[in-house]
Design an enzyme around this catalytic site. Structure first.
Site, PDB file in Angstrom:
ATOM      1  N   SER A  16       0.784  -1.265   0.100  1.00 29.57           N
ATOM      2  CA  SER A  16      -0.015   0.005  -0.058  1.00 29.57           C
ATOM      3  C   SER A  16       1.075   1.423   0.225  1.00 29.57           C
ATOM      4  CB  SER A  16      -1.025  -0.085   1.318  1.00 29.57           C
ATOM      5  OG  SER A  16      -0.383   0.208   2.363  1.00 29.57           O
ATOM      6  N   MET A  95      10.722  -7.083   4.396  1.00 26.59           N
ATOM      7  CA  MET A  95      10.827  -7.743   5.663  1.00 26.59           C
ATOM      8  C   MET A  95      11.955  -8.304   5.907  1.00 26.59           C
ATOM      9  SD  MET A  95       7.662  -6.862   6.631  1.00 26.59           S
ATOM     10  CE  MET A  95       7.870  -7.688   8.258  1.00 26.59           C
ATOM     11  N   HIS A 114       8.571   3.237   8.970  1.00 28.08           N
ATOM     12  CA  HIS A 114       8.123   2.334  10.167  1.00 28.08           C
ATOM     13  C   HIS A 114       6.961   2.735  10.692  1.00 28.08           C
ATOM     14  CE1 HIS A 114       8.966  -0.302  13.635  1.00 28.08           C
ATOM     15  NE2 HIS A 114       8.713   0.617  14.065  1.00 28.08           N
ATOM     16  N   ASP A 150      15.750  -0.216  12.390  1.00 30.29           N
ATOM     17  CA  ASP A 150      14.927   0.773  12.559  1.00 30.29           C
ATOM     18  C   ASP A 150      15.793   1.971  13.508  1.00 30.29           C
ATOM     19  OD1 ASP A 150      12.905  -0.455  11.279  1.00 30.29           O
ATOM     20  OD2 ASP A 150      12.269  -1.392  12.955  1.00 30.29           O
ATOM     21  N   GLU A 179       1.410   7.034   6.956  1.00 34.97           N
ATOM     22  CA  GLU A 179       2.504   6.514   6.417  1.00 34.97           C
ATOM     23  C   GLU A 179       2.468   6.735   4.916  1.00 34.97           C
ATOM     24  OE1 GLU A 179       3.717   2.376   6.778  1.00 34.97           O
ATOM     25  OE2 GLU A 179       2.332   2.076   8.503  1.00 34.97           O
TER      26      GLU A 179
END
Ligand code: GRF
Length: 206
Positions: A16, A95, A114, A150, A179
């Site tokens: 997305s 991922m 994130h 992160d 996001e």
């Protein structure tokens, strides 16, 4: 005419964020082009999005590890991105951890989104971590990628309130909406050459 910044997107799932970038490019809110989309998951819905928008895409088998790429395969990722002459690598729901060789190939040119206000709640299921912890605010963060998970210099953050009637899923939705906004804004700022990294700090020149 100036050349558009060339993006390489790395994806693993539904994409997305990739879609939001595509839409913002099409709506002329983002002056960039996505030159290639690479996935470590051949069934990623993100690849169908790329196909639908005539963006070159590739599945590169990640090899035997679960959370990183095999070193020789990491080289393949880098080679593919170099072949497309990528200026900026955008992790969009990718991922796996990016290791040193990859980072060295694109110094300060790999960014990630994130779903929490870093440095709080790094790692997987950040929205759930925040929800279960009981924070009153959380949000989304864009950051440069470094060798820790992160943990690279923060570029932009958006805050989302956690309301009493929020569920984990409603919270996740609200964060995702943010996001989609800040990822494109971040890329636009980088495209305009306004983002300066000074150690841990990122300054935006307006
Ligand atoms: C997003 O929540 C992003 O912050 C995280 O992974 C999720 C990917 O979602 N890194 P999508 O594939 O972009 O829909």
């Amino acid at each position: 005419m100036n050349q558009k910044i060339k993006l390489g997107a790395l994806v693993s799932g539904k994409g997305s964020n990739l879609q939001a970038i595509i839409d913002n490019i099409n709506n002329k809110k983002l002056d960039a082009e996505i030159s290639v989309v690479i996935s470590d998951n051949k069934d990623a819905y993100a690849l169908l999005r790329a196909e639908k928008h005539n963006i070159p895409y590739k599945f590169i088998n990640p090899g035997k590890y679960k959370t990183k790429l095999e070193p020789n395969i990491e080289k393949e990722y880098v080679e593919c991105l170099k072949n497309y002459d990528i200026d900026l690598v955008c992790l969009a729901g990718f991922m796996r951890v990016i290791k040193d060789e990859f980072l060295l190939a694109f110094p300060n040119r790999i960014i990630n989104i994130h779903p929490a206000l870093l440095p709080s709640f790094p790692g997987l299921d950040a929205q759930k971590q925040a929800f279960d912890y009981g924070v009153k605010i959380t949000g989304a963060t864009t950051h440069f990628v470094n060798s820790h998970v992160d943990a690279g210099p923060i570029i932009m953050q958006a805050v989302v309130s956690v309301l009493d009637d929020d569920t984990y899923l409603s919270l996740k939705e609200k964060i995702l909406e943010q996001e989609h906004i800040i990822y494109s804004k971040t890329i636009q700022l980088i495209a305009e050459g306004r983002v300066v990294v000074e150690g841990r700090k990122v300054k935006i020149r307006y």
